[in-house]
Motif scaffolding. Structure first.
Motif, PDB file in Angstrom:
ATOM      1  N   ASP A 323      38.377  40.292  43.635  1.00  0.00           N
ATOM      2  CA  ASP A 323      38.024  39.439  42.683  1.00  0.00           C
ATOM      3  C   ASP A 323      37.723  39.747  41.327  1.00  0.00           C
ATOM      4  OD1 ASP A 323      38.525  37.543  44.580  1.00  0.00           O
ATOM      5  OD2 ASP A 323      36.549  37.291  45.260  1.00  0.00           O
ATOM      6  N   ALA A 324      36.832  40.930  41.182  1.00  0.00           N
ATOM      7  CA  ALA A 324      36.555  41.717  40.042  1.00  0.00           C
ATOM      8  C   ALA A 324      37.450  42.252  39.287  1.00  0.00           C
ATOM      9  CB  ALA A 324      35.462  42.753  40.398  1.00  0.00           C
ATOM     10  N   CYS A 325      38.588  42.787  40.238  1.00  0.00           N
ATOM     11  CA  CYS A 325      39.693  43.268  39.375  1.00  0.00           C
ATOM     12  C   CYS A 325      40.528  42.144  38.694  1.00  0.00           C
ATOM     13  CB  CYS A 325      40.606  44.064  40.315  1.00  0.00           C
ATOM     14  SG  CYS A 325      41.865  44.727  39.548  1.00  0.00           S
ATOM     15  N   LEU A 326      40.831  41.210  39.354  1.00  0.00           N
ATOM     16  CA  LEU A 326      41.537  39.987  38.787  1.00  0.00           C
ATOM     17  C   LEU A 326      40.856  39.422  37.561  1.00  0.00           C
ATOM     18  CD1 LEU A 326      42.985  38.169  41.922  1.00  0.00           C
ATOM     19  CD2 LEU A 326      44.158  39.484  40.320  1.00  0.00           C
ATOM     20  N   ALA A 327      39.309  39.423  37.646  1.00  0.00           N
ATOM     21  CA  ALA A 327      38.597  38.714  36.484  1.00  0.00           C
ATOM     22  C   ALA A 327      38.896  39.775  35.284  1.00  0.00           C
ATOM     23  CB  ALA A 327      37.127  38.540  36.884  1.00  0.00           C
ATOM     24  N   SER A 328      38.876  41.069  35.489  1.00  0.00           N
ATOM     25  CA  SER A 328      39.186  41.949  34.359  1.00  0.00           C
ATOM     26  C   SER A 328      40.561  41.771  33.835  1.00  0.00           C
ATOM     27  CB  SER A 328      39.004  43.260  34.740  1.00  0.00           C
ATOM     28  OG  SER A 328      39.781  43.757  35.555  1.00  0.00           O
ATOM     29  N   ARG A 329      41.358  41.385  34.734  1.00  0.00           N
ATOM     30  CA  ARG A 329      43.154  41.291  34.279  1.00  0.00           C
ATOM     31  C   ARG A 329      43.258  40.004  33.605  1.00  0.00           C
ATOM     32  NH1 ARG A 329      44.992  46.291  34.330  1.00  0.00           N
ATOM     33  NH2 ARG A 329      45.281  47.314  36.680  1.00  0.00           N
ATOM     34  N   PRO A 330      44.509  40.064  32.595  1.00  0.00           N
ATOM     35  CA  PRO A 330      44.708  38.758  31.872  1.00  0.00           C
ATOM     36  C   PRO A 330      45.059  37.776  32.966  1.00  0.00           C
ATOM     37  CG  PRO A 330      46.443  40.510  31.769  1.00  0.00           C
ATOM     38  CD  PRO A 330      45.311  41.139  32.467  1.00  0.00           C
ATOM     39  N   PRO A 331      44.785  36.324  32.502  1.00  0.00           N
ATOM     40  CA  PRO A 331      45.140  35.345  33.478  1.00  0.00           C
ATOM     41  C   PRO A 331      46.339  35.213  34.009  1.00  0.00           C
ATOM     42  CG  PRO A 331      44.905  34.476  31.337  1.00  0.00           C
ATOM     43  CD  PRO A 331      44.487  35.931  31.209  1.00  0.00           C
ATOM     44  N   MET A 332      46.635  34.780  35.087  1.00  0.00           N
ATOM     45  CA  MET A 332      47.813  34.623  35.829  1.00  0.00           C
ATOM     46  C   MET A 332      48.557  33.280  35.653  1.00  0.00           C
ATOM     47  SD  MET A 332      48.837  36.948  39.219  1.00  0.00           S
ATOM     48  CE  MET A 332      47.341  37.523  39.431  1.00  0.00           C
ATOM     49  N   TYR A 333      49.697  33.354  35.540  1.00  0.00           N
ATOM     50  CA  TYR A 333      50.483  32.142  35.657  1.00  0.00           C
ATOM     51  C   TYR A 333      50.497  31.423  37.153  1.00  0.00           C
ATOM     52  CZ  TYR A 333      55.330  30.111  36.608  1.00  0.00           C
ATOM     53  OH  TYR A 333      56.434  29.245  36.950  1.00  0.00           O
ATOM     54  N   MET A 334      49.971  30.310  37.067  1.00  0.00           N
ATOM     55  CA  MET A 334      49.412  29.965  38.634  1.00  0.00           C
ATOM     56  C   MET A 334      50.350  28.799  39.329  1.00  0.00           C
ATOM     57  SD  MET A 334      46.584  31.081  38.799  1.00  0.00           S
ATOM     58  CE  MET A 334      45.527  30.351  40.274  1.00  0.00           C
ATOM     59  N   VAL A 335      50.776  29.139  40.549  1.00  0.00           N
ATOM     60  CA  VAL A 335      51.698  28.208  41.433  1.00  0.00           C
ATOM     61  C   VAL A 335      50.968  26.933  41.855  1.00  0.00           C
ATOM     62  CG1 VAL A 335      52.514  28.124  43.769  1.00  0.00           C
ATOM     63  CG2 VAL A 335      52.807  29.977  42.273  1.00  0.00           C
ATOM     64  N   ASN A 336      49.335  27.144  42.068  1.00  0.00           N
ATOM     65  CA  ASN A 336      48.654  25.815  42.298  1.00  0.00           C
ATOM     66  C   ASN A 336      47.200  26.417  42.033  1.00  0.00           C
ATOM     67  OD1 ASN A 336      46.983  23.737  43.559  1.00  0.00           O
ATOM     68  ND2 ASN A 336      48.391  23.440  44.935  1.00  0.00           N
ATOM     69  N   SER A 337      46.721  25.810  40.552  1.00  0.00           N
ATOM     70  CA  SER A 337      45.616  26.125  40.180  1.00  0.00           C
ATOM     71  C   SER A 337      44.225  25.829  40.935  1.00  0.00           C
ATOM     72  CB  SER A 337      45.371  25.879  38.655  1.00  0.00           C
ATOM     73  OG  SER A 337      45.495  24.524  38.165  1.00  0.00           O
ATOM     74  N   ASP A 338      44.799  24.477  41.468  1.00  0.00           N
ATOM     75  CA  ASP A 338      43.400  23.836  42.304  1.00  0.00           C
ATOM     76  C   ASP A 338      43.177  24.638  43.554  1.00  0.00           C
ATOM     77  OD1 ASP A 338      43.692  21.652  40.698  1.00  0.00           O
ATOM     78  OD2 ASP A 338      45.031  20.510  41.907  1.00  0.00           O
ATOM     79  N   LYS A 339      44.231  25.261  44.152  1.00  0.00           N
ATOM     80  CA  LYS A 339      43.968  25.861  45.454  1.00  0.00           C
ATOM     81  C   LYS A 339      43.955  27.568  44.948  1.00  0.00           C
ATOM     82  CE  LYS A 339      46.180  22.587  48.463  1.00  0.00           C
ATOM     83  NZ  LYS A 339      47.424  22.309  49.103  1.00  0.00           N
ATOM     84  N   GLY A 340      43.837  27.868  43.561  1.00  0.00           N
ATOM     85  CA  GLY A 340      43.839  29.322  43.391  1.00  0.00           C
ATOM     86  C   GLY A 340      45.037  30.165  43.905  1.00  0.00           C
ATOM     87  N   ILE A 341      46.052  29.597  44.005  1.00  0.00           N
ATOM     88  CA  ILE A 341      47.404  30.553  44.383  1.00  0.00           C
ATOM     89  C   ILE A 341      48.220  30.884  43.064  1.00  0.00           C
ATOM     90  CG2 ILE A 341      49.534  30.213  45.459  1.00  0.00           C
ATOM     91  CD1 ILE A 341      48.382  28.042  47.356  1.00  0.00           C
ATOM     92  N   THR A 342      48.138  32.271  42.998  1.00  0.00           N
ATOM     93  CA  THR A 342      48.629  32.782  41.705  1.00  0.00           C
ATOM     94  C   THR A 342      50.261  33.032  41.825  1.00  0.00           C
ATOM     95  OG1 THR A 342      48.217  35.193  42.525  1.00  0.00           O
ATOM     96  CG2 THR A 342      46.572  34.198  41.305  1.00  0.00           C
ATOM     97  N   ASN A 343      50.650  33.514  41.021  1.00  0.00           N
ATOM     98  CA  ASN A 343      52.072  34.149  40.804  1.00  0.00           C
ATOM     99  C   ASN A 343      52.367  35.210  41.893  1.00  0.00           C
ATOM    100  OD1 ASN A 343      54.161  35.480  38.129  1.00  0.00           O
ATOM    101  ND2 ASN A 343      54.642  34.937  40.087  1.00  0.00           N
ATOM    102  N   LEU A 344      51.289  35.977  41.929  1.00  0.00           N
ATOM    103  CA  LEU A 344      51.533  37.064  42.889  1.00  0.00           C
ATOM    104  C   LEU A 344      51.231  36.776  44.504  1.00  0.00           C
ATOM    105  CD1 LEU A 344      50.253  40.002  40.537  1.00  0.00           C
ATOM    106  CD2 LEU A 344      52.607  39.130  41.095  1.00  0.00           C
ATOM    107  N   HIS A 345      50.880  35.670  44.781  1.00  0.00           N
ATOM    108  CA  HIS A 345      50.597  35.232  46.339  1.00  0.00           C
ATOM    109  C   HIS A 345      51.506  35.164  47.248  1.00  0.00           C
ATOM    110  CE1 HIS A 345      46.026  34.353  45.270  1.00  0.00           C
ATOM    111  NE2 HIS A 345      45.984  33.922  46.413  1.00  0.00           N
TER     112      HIS A 345
END
Ligand SMILES: NC(=O)C1=CN([C@@H]2O[C@H](COP(=O)(O)OP(=O)(O)OC[C@H]3O[C@@H](n4cnc5c(N)ncnc54)[C@H](OP(=O)(O)O)[C@@H]3O)[C@@H](O)[C@H]2O)C=CC1
Ligand SMILES: O=C(O)CCC(=O)C(=O)O
Ligand SMILES: [Mg+2]
Length: 736
Positions: A323-345
């Protein structure tokens, strides 16, 4: 497997198209029965293929035949007449979910062994690997591909344009690709001479210390086969990802990765996994050894990784580090932002052929983690085809979005037969355990390909056979003559493989006196030329290899008609049979979710209707031709009457569209005068369907808005699916 001439095979698949079949197939069976035409089904669903693979584990009642193997034989015969709906090409997370579901239904099948050790595990893994990824289409596609929007679909889209996002010249959306040390730049290609084709070839890895490992033996190709080999440098790939993560942060865009981890089932999950690894580099630096010990691999995506991590003793600590690493990275394109599913999930959530057109149609926008739209950097590591999307984006930035009301159309003739090109390369793709040299050595001893590689590099060999290539050129000639329009071979004289193909194309065109009817252009200029042609309202034909067939038949239809579901998609089988694919899209998992939650199925069966019309014409008997003509009339009327499914609950959906299709089909049969018996047979049906309209539509819509139970996702309960998909007693009584 022999097929009675005239019999149409309808495939049982997965997800939305299978649910649609629960409603549509009974109508088709009933109506064709009246013309003495026989329809049989064959199960090529993911669940069906898993069940058929482990007969010894199952009870007699549970066992089913291996229909895919049977169909694979059938498509090599002149009698084949197959309607092929889109099926799941399973990523590992999808395969695992399917296995779990079947186990919960009492199927005693093994887990998917991530890291097989015992003989039994190795056997199970080998069987599952044959089911994984795109395991159906390459088996059935024994012919080349002819995909285009039917004229009625095109006219309807022009009159009823779908929404398109605005393109701004200031958009920061762009494509990022490697361009060096990737598959494109390392490719070498040869056309096999008779001497080189004699005997069998092998692929040999020689390590720095001279140790030789045969990666593959017994490879056999006929004379004239174009054989390519190439590799992607893992070092270059990782450096590329690092540079993109940094530049995305600077540009303030969303990071998105677009791959085909389903079709390219060996190479692309590895490339996807490296992206997850570089995105989470600090976490891998710290916990890499823990991951190795626990068997945590990034190749199945961040979602599968997190599931495994949750079971580790230090799982909470690792999750916090992620979580800390993702927060320090640029935001990802989301498959489902409500459910927190990122492009890399999940590797199968962002599949390039559908995902890039979605971004482009939206005016270069993707969804960010905050639920807002943003510009996105589209990372497409290999540069073989990335230029097509880069050029499309540049073109729309310059000229603004496509005007759907006036746009022409790009049709496609694709080289696909006999596992052509990259899409047939899985059995000859290797992640190299050590550095050294990889060679392909022909039966006569000629070293046809040789690459210096490092540990972790991905090396692959792909082939395109002479007969399919010649057949593809003939199909292009036939289609160009039929349309009398601009026709471009998308081939790059500077790319090794394409240069070999051009050596086939040019002499045929010259010998036929057709050189002036065709252009040969590299994919990037061909993209621009095609965009310019359709902006002028004209038609052009893109004559491409297998990958561009796939990419372009989503890209242009999605821009021109809003979806690739409405495409006519014909595979003229080389042995004389016909394979009729339903549209050019996939199985729309989002649609199933909506059906389950709200009892609304927004799947559009236009692809099925188009394929059915073609299949009936191909069946060729007078009655079949009449039925096919009536299907076409019904499809046109359905479009003109606006009876296609809407996106929202309460609107017409898939089921109501089937009712109107049945009614218009029956009306067309009743109205025709070529066969009085058939007209008489359909007249009362047409009458009953018309007079029952109010009752039928209200029965079909009665359950809208409430959740439904299908008894499974991958392996639904047929009775429950039928109850959901055929809720109109009035309609069912008429259909019989
Ligand atoms: N020929 C084949 O067998 C193919 C199989 N696949 C498989 O399909 C699955 C999903 O792939 P994915 O890349 O998500 O692509 P899909 O084409 O399934 O989905 C992308 C979007 O396209 C729209 N769409 C597709 N078909 C229809 C239709 N008939 N009616 C209305 N809308 C439609 C939907 O958009 P919206 O949400 O806006 O309604 C859908 O969400 C994967 O398992 C993949 O491997 C993919 C391509 C071809
Ligand atoms: O077979 C697959 O995995 C996908 C096929 C596909 O996308 C296509 O043919 O358009
Ligand atoms: Mg596709």
């Amino acid at each position: 497997m022999a097929q009675t001439p005239g019999t149409i095979i309808y495939t049982k698949v997965d997800e939305a198209p299978q649910l649609a079949s629960a409603s549509l197939l009974p109508i088709i069976e009933s109506f064709l029965g009246k013309a003495s035409l026989n329809v049989e089904t064959r199960d090529i669903s993911l669940a069906g293929r898993v069940i058929a693979t482990f007969p010894e584990n199952l009870t007699a009642e549970q066992r089913i035949a291996d229909d895919l193997a049977g169909l694979g034989e059938l498509v090599k015969t002149a009698d084949a007449n197959v309607i092929k709906l889109p099926n799941v090409s399973a990523s590992v997370p999808q395969l695992e979910a399917c296995i779990k579901e079947l186990q919960s239904q009492g199927y005693d099948i093994p887990d998917y062994p991530e890291d097989p050790q015992t003989d039994a595990e190795k056997d199970a893994r080998a069987r599952y690997d044959a089911i994984k990824g795109s395991a159906v289409n390459p088996v059935l596609r024994e012919g080349n591909s002819d995909r285009r929007a039917p004229a009625a679909v095109k006219a309807f889209a022009q009159a009823n344009p779908h929404s398109m996002g605005e393109w701004s010249a200031e958009s920061k959306t762009r494509v990022a690709t490697m361009g060096a040390n990737d598959f494109r730049s390392n490719e070498t290609s040869v056309t096999l001479s008779a001497a080189q084709a004699a005997g069998t070839a092998k692929i040999v890895h020689t390590a720095a210390d001279g140790t030789q490992t045969v990666l593959k033996d017994g490879l056999s190709f006929p004379e004239g086969t174009i054989v390519d080999a190439t590799f992607m440098s893992v070092k270059a790939l990782k450096a590329f990802y690092d540079a993109q993560i940094a530049s995305v942060a600077e540009e303030g865009t969303l990071f998105s990765l677009h791959m085909k981890a389903t079709m390219m089932k060996v190479s692309d999950p590895i490339i996807f996994g490296h992206c997850v690894r570089q995105y989470l580099a600090p976490v891998f630096d710290q916990y890499g050894a823990d991951f190795d010990a626990a068997g945590v691999s990034p190749n199945g995506g961040l979602g599968a990784m997190l599931d495994k991590i949750a079971e580790m003793s230090n799982g909470a600590e690792i999750k916090a580090a992620i979580d800390a690493c993702l927060a320090s990275r640029p935001p990802m394109y989301m498959v489902n932002s409500d459910k927190g599913i990122t492009n890399l999930h999940v590797p199968s959530d962002v599949i390039i052929d559908a995902s890039m057109p979605a971004v482009i149609r939206a005016g270069g926008k993707g969804w960010g983690p905050d639920g807002n739209e943003g510009d996105t950097t589209c990372v497409i590591p290999d540069s073989s085809y990335a230029g097509v999307y880069a050029e499309t984006i540049d073109y729309f930035k310059e000229t603004g979005k496509l005007d759907v009301t006036t746009a022409g159309t790009v049709q496609n003739v694709g080289l696909m037969a006999q596992k052509a090109e990259e899409y047939g390369s899985h059995p000859t793709t290797f992640e190299l355990a050590a550095g050294g040299t990889v060679e392909m050595i022909a039966g006569n001893g000629d070293v046809l390909h040789s690459h210096s590689v490092e540990a972790g590099d991905i090396w692959r060999l792909a082939s395109a056979r002479k007969d399919p290539i010649l057949n593809w050129i003939e199909l292009a000639i036939e289609r160009q003559a039929a349309e009398d329009c601009r026709a471009i071979f998308w081939l790059d004289a500077d790319r090794a493989h394409d240069a070999e193909l051009i050596k086939y194309v040019t002499p045929v065109l010259e010998a036929r006196g057709l050189s002036d009817k065709f252009e040969i252009m590299a994919p990037t200029p061909a993209t621009r030329a095609s965009c310019e042609t359709i902006r002028e309202g004209k038609t052009c034909i893109a004559i491409t290899g297998n990958v561009l067939r796939d990419y372009l038949t989503d890209l242009f239809p999605i821009l021109e008609v809003g979806t690739s579901a409405k495409m006519l998609s014909v595979v003229k089988l080389m042995q004389g049979g016909g394979l009729f694919e339903t549209g050019a899209g996939g199985s729309a998992p989002k649609h199933v979710q909506q059906l389950v939650e709200q009892n609304h199925l927004r799947w559009d069966s236009l692809g099925e209707f188009c394929a059915l019309g073609e299949s009936l014409r191909f069946a060729g008997t007078p009655a079949a031709k009449l039925m096919g003509k009536a299907v076409d009339d019904a499809t046109e009327k359905l479009l003109s009457e606006g009876k296609s499914p809407g996106r929202k609950v309460g609107q017409d959906d898939n089921r109501t569209s089937h009712y109107y299709f049945a009614r218009y089909w029956a009306e067309a049969m009743a109205a025709q005068t070529d066969d009085a018996d058939l007209a008489a047979a359909f007249a009362p049906i047409a009458q009953a369907l018309a007079s029952g309209e109010d009752a039928i539509v209200s029965e079909l819509k009665a359950g809208g808005g409430t959740a439904v139970d299908l008894g499974g996702y991958y392996h639904t309960d047929p009775a429950k699916a039928a109850a959901v998909m055929r809720p109109s007693a009035t309609l069912n009584a008429i259909i019989g």
